[in-house]
Motif scaffolding. Structure first.
Motif, PDB file in Angstrom:
ATOM      1  N   GLU A 219       0.824  -1.212   0.000  1.00 24.00           N
ATOM      2  CA  GLU A 219       0.000   0.000   0.000  1.00 24.00           C
ATOM      3  C   GLU A 219       0.857   1.261   0.000  1.00 24.00           C
ATOM      4  N   LYS A 220       1.951   1.166   0.758  1.00 26.01           N
ATOM      5  CA  LYS A 220       2.799   2.344   0.935  1.00 26.01           C
ATOM      6  C   LYS A 220       4.147   2.048   0.282  1.00 26.01           C
ATOM      7  N   VAL A 221       4.482   2.830  -0.711  1.00 23.44           N
ATOM      8  CA  VAL A 221       5.680   2.546  -1.508  1.00 23.44           C
ATOM      9  C   VAL A 221       6.612   3.762  -1.524  1.00 23.44           C
ATOM     10  N   ALA A 222       7.867   3.544  -1.163  1.00 22.47           N
ATOM     11  CA  ALA A 222       8.853   4.617  -1.233  1.00 22.47           C
ATOM     12  C   ALA A 222       9.448   4.669  -2.634  1.00 22.47           C
ATOM     13  N   VAL A 223       9.648   5.864  -3.151  1.00 21.56           N
ATOM     14  CA  VAL A 223      10.415   6.024  -4.390  1.00 21.56           C
ATOM     15  C   VAL A 223      11.760   6.616  -3.988  1.00 21.56           C
ATOM     16  N   LEU A 224      12.808   5.839  -4.157  1.00 18.80           N
ATOM     17  CA  LEU A 224      14.131   6.249  -3.698  1.00 18.80           C
ATOM     18  C   LEU A 224      14.848   7.059  -4.774  1.00 18.80           C
ATOM     19  N   VAL A 225      15.310   8.245  -4.392  1.00 21.43           N
ATOM     20  CA  VAL A 225      16.080   9.100  -5.291  1.00 21.43           C
ATOM     21  C   VAL A 225      17.470   9.271  -4.695  1.00 21.43           C
ATOM     22  N   SER A 226      18.485   8.999  -5.491  1.00 26.66           N
ATOM     23  CA  SER A 226      19.847   9.040  -4.970  1.00 26.66           C
ATOM     24  C   SER A 226      20.415  10.451  -4.951  1.00 26.66           C
ATOM     25  N   LYS A 227      21.236  10.721  -3.933  1.00 29.20           N
ATOM     26  CA  LYS A 227      21.989  11.980  -3.884  1.00 29.20           C
ATOM     27  C   LYS A 227      23.266  11.892  -4.716  1.00 29.20           C
ATOM     28  N   LYS A 228      23.672  10.688  -5.074  1.00 33.17           N
ATOM     29  CA  LYS A 228      24.928  10.518  -5.803  1.00 33.17           C
ATOM     30  C   LYS A 228      24.781  11.154  -7.182  1.00 33.17           C
ATOM     31  N   PRO A 229      25.776  11.966  -7.569  1.00 36.49           N
ATOM     32  CA  PRO A 229      25.611  12.770  -8.786  1.00 36.49           C
ATOM     33  C   PRO A 229      25.260  11.966 -10.037  1.00 36.49           C
ATOM     34  N   GLN A 231      23.644   9.075 -10.123  1.00 39.10           N
ATOM     35  CA  GLN A 231      22.526   8.145  -9.907  1.00 39.10           C
ATOM     36  C   GLN A 231      21.223   8.889  -9.646  1.00 39.10           C
ATOM     37  N   LYS A 232      21.258  10.211  -9.814  1.00 37.88           N
ATOM     38  CA  LYS A 232      20.112  11.040  -9.449  1.00 37.88           C
ATOM     39  C   LYS A 232      19.129  11.074 -10.618  1.00 37.88           C
ATOM     40  N   ARG A 233      17.993  10.414 -10.464  1.00 41.51           N
ATOM     41  CA  ARG A 233      16.989  10.442 -11.530  1.00 41.51           C
ATOM     42  C   ARG A 233      15.671  10.972 -10.958  1.00 41.51           C
ATOM     43  N   ALA A 234      15.679  12.251 -10.637  1.00 41.44           N
ATOM     44  CA  ALA A 234      14.535  12.856  -9.949  1.00 41.44           C
ATOM     45  C   ALA A 234      13.285  12.853 -10.818  1.00 41.44           C
ATOM     46  N   ASP A 235      13.439  13.117 -12.103  1.00 44.22           N
ATOM     47  CA  ASP A 235      12.261  13.164 -12.966  1.00 44.22           C
ATOM     48  C   ASP A 235      11.607  11.792 -13.093  1.00 44.22           C
ATOM     49  N   VAL A 252       5.770   7.782  -1.412  1.00 46.85           N
ATOM     50  CA  VAL A 252       6.549   8.798  -0.705  1.00 46.85           C
ATOM     51  C   VAL A 252       7.937   8.896  -1.341  1.00 46.85           C
ATOM     52  N   LEU A 253       8.295  10.123  -1.709  1.00 47.77           N
ATOM     53  CA  LEU A 253       9.600  10.374  -2.340  1.00 47.77           C
ATOM     54  C   LEU A 253      10.666  10.445  -1.257  1.00 47.77           C
ATOM     55  N   VAL A 254      11.692   9.630  -1.373  1.00 54.60           N
ATOM     56  CA  VAL A 254      12.740   9.595  -0.353  1.00 54.60           C
ATOM     57  C   VAL A 254      14.092   9.886  -0.996  1.00 54.60           C
ATOM     58  N   TYR A 255      14.749  10.892  -0.464  1.00 53.58           N
ATOM     59  CA  TYR A 255      16.020  11.355  -1.028  1.00 53.58           C
ATOM     60  C   TYR A 255      17.134  10.865  -0.117  1.00 53.58           C
ATOM     61  N   LEU A 256      18.086  10.114  -0.653  1.00 52.67           N
ATOM     62  CA  LEU A 256      19.085   9.546   0.246  1.00 52.67           C
ATOM     63  C   LEU A 256      20.407   9.242  -0.438  1.00 52.67           C
ATOM     64  N   ASP A 257      21.435   9.156   0.366  1.00 50.24           N
ATOM     65  CA  ASP A 257      22.746   8.855  -0.181  1.00 50.24           C
ATOM     66  C   ASP A 257      22.926   7.350  -0.324  1.00 50.24           C
ATOM     67  N   ARG A 258      22.634   6.632   0.759  1.00 47.19           N
ATOM     68  CA  ARG A 258      22.819   5.184   0.713  1.00 47.19           C
ATOM     69  C   ARG A 258      21.507   4.485   1.002  1.00 47.19           C
ATOM     70  N   VAL A 259      21.176   3.525   0.170  1.00 44.47           N
ATOM     71  CA  VAL A 259      19.978   2.730   0.396  1.00 44.47           C
ATOM     72  C   VAL A 259      20.344   1.632   1.390  1.00 44.47           C
ATOM     73  N   GLU A 260      19.641   1.598   2.508  1.00 42.04           N
ATOM     74  CA  GLU A 260      19.953   0.604   3.535  1.00 42.04           C
ATOM     75  C   GLU A 260      18.679   0.041   4.137  1.00 42.04           C
ATOM     76  N   PRO A 261      18.753  -1.214   4.581  1.00 45.18           N
ATOM     77  CA  PRO A 261      17.552  -1.869   5.109  1.00 45.18           C
ATOM     78  C   PRO A 261      16.849  -1.044   6.198  1.00 45.18           C
ATOM     79  N   GLU A 262      17.630  -0.461   7.112  1.00 41.62           N
ATOM     80  CA  GLU A 262      17.044   0.284   8.231  1.00 41.62           C
ATOM     81  C   GLU A 262      16.161   1.427   7.738  1.00 41.62           C
ATOM     82  N   PRO A 295      12.447   0.873 -11.735  1.00 39.92           N
ATOM     83  CA  PRO A 295      11.287   1.563 -12.316  1.00 39.92           C
ATOM     84  C   PRO A 295      10.528   0.726 -13.350  1.00 39.92           C
ATOM     85  N   PRO A 296      11.204   0.076 -14.331  1.00 44.61           N
ATOM     86  CA  PRO A 296      10.406  -0.734 -15.265  1.00 44.61           C
ATOM     87  C   PRO A 296       9.709  -1.916 -14.597  1.00 44.61           C
ATOM     88  N   GLU A 297      10.310  -2.468 -13.537  1.00 45.28           N
ATOM     89  CA  GLU A 297       9.619  -3.551 -12.809  1.00 45.28           C
ATOM     90  C   GLU A 297       8.346  -3.027 -12.142  1.00 45.28           C
TER      91      GLU A 297
END
Lengths: 315, 315
Positions: A219-229, A231-235, A252-262, A295-297
């Protein structure tokens, strides 16, 4: 060293991938002794030329990035970076010769990674000696060399008029990418181990469709956007968020440097769409508590995409 | 919400500490519904107001930082941040009353954290009822409130003309800091658990002198400099590096966002001096493969500092 002296840099940054971190302090010592500059080593993990340390660029006059080939442009901070590519000395001839035994096509696409691009001539030579025509092409903007592929980019393998590919390099990820991107037989020739194998995409595809299935009811899905120059695909992330909302998901749009389980546990989401490095979903799914889709998945999950399995690539 | 509407922000960032991450998507939803702005949540861990997400400030028009009180100034990016402090409703009176049984002095210093600063009047009232004079003072630049201490700053506790302190708040770290900074008896009153205890600094001191002893023979020492805006002490790091070199150590300056065991293993150093958050050395030593010292601890190791145990604080 000459370059550092000429540039007049007072503070020199060094960034190296994890496997080479230990050499950082040796290089630092040498720079200090030979140029008198202050050296600062980037301590955060580095996963590619997509992952250059812009914070280090902000404090240093010049940054030496070791191990990857230049990829990015646009940000003036990037002009401070000097790339020193890591090249493997490993001889490729013997392994490629082994690979010719498994190749059945007469026209074969040749792909490799930056560590071995300087051996391309050797590869082609061995193939031609066996009567095989070698086909190579340039990749996209993110690559520098003929036949070079990245974990996130297989343009050098795409649309070649061949029936088979030979991939020269280490690891399973890149040849798997070539196989998924091309839909054709790929022979992986590892010049370090000397192993030669035909790539089987079935286990990966099973895992990926499994992940898509597990994410169906999320029901609740995060869209992860990377801070790494690189890997950043904001659009793309915005597009995914809008698409999810249209289909009744809470996004929910989540902006982060490292994707981690926590991160995903703490956010309380049931699934994530990762617009950062495609390898996070494809390689590391096992360490995450919730399904992570490319994204295609995610488009497959929502029913807006059909057909062959779509590899996520960054252009 | 009013503020967001008035500011005309099109992209709103939200940053919350780990314990509150789950509320981020609720807040995001509300902002989207009420203001129409796009919301981006900071996914990286957040450990304090020292750890504001400047990358998020670069992409958002306004960033809501929840849970900590304002600390930093200087960078124009910081002007985008609106701080919403987290306040605990927990009643403090009962616990402070319990504490008065253990307090023996007639003049007592009062310290707390931002979560309870709005209860300062209650604390003082209870103490006065028991015939105890309460002494409070302002902290340094990093704190906003009377009697407020941080994990890295105990100015509100220092130089008070008292023989004992009462700390109101949760956890052991802050009252330990008060005890080390003041060298006096501290009674910790936890309004959440209702527990009241006298702080014993001995175990921490044993651990710290143990770490210093283990680092004595280290030949290669990293000096860690944080990228986090409120933990960046580059000048202190340079001073430590120079001091180490003078004493025959091989020093390497390492610039990083997160201090993690792998970093130190990969760098191949035998010890580290951490100029980032003091709690990394004091709280988390157990998870690191090599001793991590605070700057004053490193000075003890080199023999350039004597006297009482010196708490590392950031001003």
């Amino acid at each position: 060293m000459e370059l550092i002296k000429k540039s007049g840099a007072k503070i020199v940054g060094i960034q190296v991938p994890e496997g080479l971190k230990r050499m950082a302090s040796e290089v630092a010592k040498e720079i200090v002794e030979k140029t008198g500059a202050e050296v600062i080593v980037s301590g955060d993990p580095c996963y590619g030329a997509c992952d250059v340390d812009l914070d280090l660029c902000r404090v240093a006059d010049l940054v030496i990035h070791i191990g990857h080939s230049e990829m990015l442009e646009g940000d003036p901070l990037l002009d401070k970076i000097v790339y020193i590519e890591a090249r493997m000395k490993a001889d490729v001839k013997e392994t490629v010769e082994k690979a010719t035994d498994i190749l059945s096509a007469r026209r074969v696409g040749v792909v490799t990674t930056v560590q071995h691009v300087h051996k391309l001539d050797d590869i082609v030579e061995v193939l031609e000696k066996s009567g095989i025509e070698a086909v190579v092409r340039t990749g996209g903007k993110r690559t520098r060399y003929l036949g070079q592929v990245l974990g996130c980019n297989y343009e050098a393998a795409r649309d070649l008029d061949v029936d088979e590919y030979v991939f020269v390099g280490t690891g399973q990820f890149h040849p798997l990418g070539v196989a998924l991107a091309s839909g054709k037989k790929v022979v992986a020739a590892d010049p370090v181990t000397g192993n030669v194998s035909v790539i089987d995409t079935t286990p990966m595809l099973k895992r990926r469709y499994g992940a898509i299935a597990r994410a169906l009811d999320a029901e609740k899905v995060a869209v992860l956007v990377s801070k790494k120059p690189g890997q950043k695909r904001a659009d793309l992330a915005r597009k995914m968020a809008a698409l999810g909302e249209e289909h009744g998901k809470e996004m929910v749009l989540v902006y982060l440097d490292r994707v981690e389980p926590e991160v995903l546990i703490n956010l309380g989401v049931n699934a994530a769409v990762c617009t950062a490095c495609p390898r996070i979903a494809l390689d590391d799914q096992a360490k995450y508590p919730v399904p992570i889709l490319t994204p295609p998945e995610f488009e497959i999950l929502l029913g807006v995409r059909r057909g062959d399995y779509p590899l996520d690539e960054i252009e």
